[in-house]
Write a protein that holds these residues in place. Sequence first.
Motif, PDB file in Angstrom:
ATOM      1  N   SER A  92       0.834  -1.211   0.000  1.00  0.00           N
ATOM      2  CA  SER A  92       0.000   0.000   0.000  1.00  0.00           C
ATOM      3  C   SER A  92       0.866   1.257   0.000  1.00  0.00           C
ATOM      4  O   SER A  92       0.448   2.299  -0.511  1.00  0.00           O
ATOM      5  N   VAL A  93       2.083   1.167   0.560  1.00  0.00           N
ATOM      6  CA  VAL A  93       2.991   2.317   0.556  1.00  0.00           C
ATOM      7  C   VAL A  93       3.471   2.607  -0.858  1.00  0.00           C
ATOM      8  O   VAL A  93       3.445   3.754  -1.326  1.00  0.00           O
ATOM      9  N   LEU A  94       3.929   1.555  -1.562  1.00  0.00           N
ATOM     10  CA  LEU A  94       4.404   1.728  -2.930  1.00  0.00           C
ATOM     11  C   LEU A  94       3.276   2.166  -3.851  1.00  0.00           C
ATOM     12  O   LEU A  94       3.473   2.990  -4.750  1.00  0.00           O
ATOM     13  N   ALA A  95       2.081   1.627  -3.622  1.00  0.00           N
ATOM     14  CA  ALA A  95       0.947   1.940  -4.485  1.00  0.00           C
ATOM     15  C   ALA A  95       0.369   3.318  -4.218  1.00  0.00           C
ATOM     16  O   ALA A  95      -0.036   4.021  -5.147  1.00  0.00           O
ATOM     17  N   GLY A  96       0.339   3.714  -2.965  1.00  0.00           N
ATOM     18  CA  GLY A  96      -0.346   4.958  -2.617  1.00  0.00           C
ATOM     19  C   GLY A  96       0.538   6.124  -2.277  1.00  0.00           C
ATOM     20  O   GLY A  96       0.078   7.268  -2.231  1.00  0.00           O
ATOM     21  N   THR A 145      10.012  -4.585   1.172  1.00  0.00           N
ATOM     22  CA  THR A 145       9.748  -4.942  -0.226  1.00  0.00           C
ATOM     23  C   THR A 145       8.487  -4.258  -0.727  1.00  0.00           C
ATOM     24  O   THR A 145       8.469  -3.685  -1.826  1.00  0.00           O
ATOM     25  N   GLY A 146       7.423  -4.324   0.058  1.00  0.00           N
ATOM     26  CA  GLY A 146       6.167  -3.706  -0.354  1.00  0.00           C
ATOM     27  C   GLY A 146       6.262  -2.199  -0.495  1.00  0.00           C
ATOM     28  O   GLY A 146       5.598  -1.597  -1.339  1.00  0.00           O
ATOM     29  N   ALA A 147       7.115  -1.572   0.314  1.00  0.00           N
ATOM     30  CA  ALA A 147       7.237  -0.111   0.302  1.00  0.00           C
ATOM     31  C   ALA A 147       8.198   0.403  -0.760  1.00  0.00           C
ATOM     32  O   ALA A 147       8.046   1.526  -1.248  1.00  0.00           O
ATOM     33  N   THR A 148       9.214  -0.422  -1.139  1.00  0.00           N
ATOM     34  CA  THR A 148      10.284   0.078  -2.014  1.00  0.00           C
ATOM     35  C   THR A 148      10.519  -0.774  -3.264  1.00  0.00           C
ATOM     36  O   THR A 148      11.151  -0.308  -4.204  1.00  0.00           O
ATOM     37  N   GLY A 149      10.058  -2.036  -3.274  1.00  0.00           N
ATOM     38  CA  GLY A 149      10.368  -2.936  -4.386  1.00  0.00           C
ATOM     39  C   GLY A 149      11.738  -3.583  -4.277  1.00  0.00           C
ATOM     40  O   GLY A 149      12.144  -4.330  -5.170  1.00  0.00           O
ATOM     41  N   VAL A 150      12.466  -3.332  -3.190  1.00  0.00           N
ATOM     42  CA  VAL A 150      13.796  -3.921  -2.959  1.00  0.00           C
ATOM     43  C   VAL A 150      13.661  -5.085  -1.990  1.00  0.00           C
ATOM     44  O   VAL A 150      13.089  -4.928  -0.913  1.00  0.00           O
ATOM     45  N   PHE A 151      14.209  -6.258  -2.362  1.00  0.00           N
ATOM     46  CA  PHE A 151      13.954  -7.492  -1.627  1.00  0.00           C
ATOM     47  C   PHE A 151      15.010  -7.835  -0.576  1.00  0.00           C
ATOM     48  O   PHE A 151      14.895  -8.862   0.084  1.00  0.00           O
TER      49      PHE A 151
END
Length: 249
Positions: A92-96, A145-151
């Motif tokens: 939701s962080v990355l999306a919003g 990961t959800g907030a930045t796309g970095v795993f």
Amino acid sequence: MLDFSSSLVIAVAATFFAAGVVKGITGMGLPTLAMGVLGVLISPLAAASLLIVPSFVTNIWQLLAGPSFGALALRLWPMMLAIAVGTVGGSSVLAGGGAMLTTGALGAALILYAAFTLFARQLRVPTNREPWLSPAVGTATGIVTGATGVFVMPAVPYLQALGLERDELVQALGLSFTVSTVALTAGLIWQGVFEVDHLFASVLAIAPALAGMWVGQIIRSRVSPSAFRRWFLICLLALGAKMLADAMI
């Protein structure tokens, strides 16, 4: 929706080729480098969407090539489950989030990973602490990961601290990255921000990523992987610093 101009297509292809070279030499780094570079060119959300297919293909290859999938899956399933839940929730962080927020978060994640890997001492996790540490690390990794796309944070340092053999570690990283990729995809779909056009472009990115891995594997026999990895991390540190500074201006 992205405007896929010829210059952007060339930049995306070059980025995935370079990220593939890094993965071919060091065994990791494709999603981290791709997110870092693409996050400068386009929004982190769009970059994460482009990353999904090449990341999944290269990581499933890494996962299935190892000798101990069953044993690792049995040992690490609490961590993998926590990664999946944390990633879907954190998406939701990355999306919003606004572009500056997500760019700053991505830059901070790159700085943290590069600095920790360059300067921190090698950790060791006692086996009796895994039952509670694995879910905690998995949840934290999923949120990042959800907030930045970095795993990579904090999953990579944690897996390195488990005392796995080299082939087992490479396979465990492949498992973690594969779960993260699938969970990030599910999270973006759940948030309603994953676009089919991005999926098509992500499929096209497989070819340069695999070509880069092939070149990287050739280069690995001719250069010192540790020296290459050190300079890669220094560049990643500088890239993260630039992204964080841009987000704060």
